[in-house]
Design a protein around this motif. Structure first.
Motif, short mmCIF file in Angstrom:
data_model
loop_
_atom_site.label_atom_id
_atom_site.label_comp_id
_atom_site.label_asym_id
_atom_site.label_seq_id
_atom_site.Cartn_x
_atom_site.Cartn_y
_atom_site.Cartn_z
N ALA A 1 0.85 -1.20 0.00
CA ALA A 1 0.00 0.00 0.00
C ALA A 1 0.88 1.24 0.00
CB ALA A 1 -0.89 -0.01 1.23
N GLN A 2 0.49 2.23 -0.79
CA GLN A 2 1.19 3.52 -0.83
C GLN A 2 0.17 4.61 -0.54
OE1 GLN A 2 1.55 1.82 -4.23
NE2 GLN A 2 3.05 0.53 -3.24
N GLY A 3 0.61 5.61 0.21
CA GLY A 3 -0.29 6.70 0.54
C GLY A 3 -0.48 7.66 -0.61
N LEU A 4 -1.65 8.22 -0.67
CA LEU A 4 -1.97 9.31 -1.61
C LEU A 4 -2.19 10.57 -0.77
CD1 LEU A 4 -4.58 7.59 -3.96
CD2 LEU A 4 -2.16 8.00 -4.43
N ALA A 5 -2.25 11.70 -1.42
CA ALA A 5 -2.50 12.95 -0.70
C ALA A 5 -3.82 12.85 0.05
CB ALA A 5 -2.52 14.12 -1.68
N ASP B 1 -3.10 10.91 8.69
CA ASP B 1 -4.26 10.27 8.06
C ASP B 1 -3.82 9.40 6.89
OD1 ASP B 1 -6.40 11.51 9.65
OD2 ASP B 1 -5.71 13.36 8.71
N GLN B 2 -2.85 9.88 6.13
CA GLN B 2 -2.32 9.10 5.02
C GLN B 2 -1.65 7.82 5.53
OE1 GLN B 2 1.39 10.49 3.13
NE2 GLN B 2 0.23 10.50 1.21
N MET B 3 -0.86 7.93 6.58
CA MET B 3 -0.19 6.76 7.15
C MET B 3 -1.21 5.76 7.70
SD MET B 3 2.55 5.08 7.92
CE MET B 3 4.00 6.09 8.00
#
Length: 140
Positions: free
Chosen positions: A18-22, A113-115
């Protein structure tokens, strides 16, 4: 999804990481859904995972009910499978991980929140992966 922000994450094409988005800063329902629709199209999303904020006892509260309604709205609007996933402790875990970095307190507040979204999605994918690794009849 918080009252002011929605943490977002996306998986790699193989569904392994999983990778975070803005983080999406909420405005109103119409604009929030427009932004989500743009992200879904851009990233060719085929499934959605929504964090389910259960109480520590595992019982659902008011926030969990709100997330179930939100998940249902997502299903209807985007015609995609929406999975609810236990998000207990993900914000605390995200804060703990971010404290270990040399990131400023202000910056940590911007990415927590992204994390948390990354942790929720990664936990969901890991769970599905471990289920797939077990043969029929071997599931607990």
């Amino acid at each position: 999804m918080g009252a002011r922000r929605i943490g977002l994450a996306i998986s790699d094409p193989l569904g392994i990481t999983a990778q975070g988005l803005a983080t999406l800063h909420r405005q109103n329902k119409r604009l929030d859904f427009e932004q989500l629709e743009k992200i879904i199209r851009e990233h060719e999303v085929t499934q959605i995972v929504v964090g389910l904020p259960l109480r520590m006892s595992g019982i659902e509260g008011i926030q969990a009910e709100k997330m179930q309604l939100f998940a249902e709205e997502l299903r209807k609007r985007f015609q995609l499978p929406v999975h609810l996933w236990d998000e207990r402790l993900t914000s605390a875990q995200a804060n703990r991980l971010l404290r270990e970095t040399e990131m400023s307190i202000k910056r940590r507040g911007q990415v927590v929140d992204q994390m948390a979204a990354v942790l929720i999605l990664q936990s969901f994918m890991d769970s599905r992966s471990s289920e797939a690794d077990q043969g029929p009849g071997e599931r607990p």
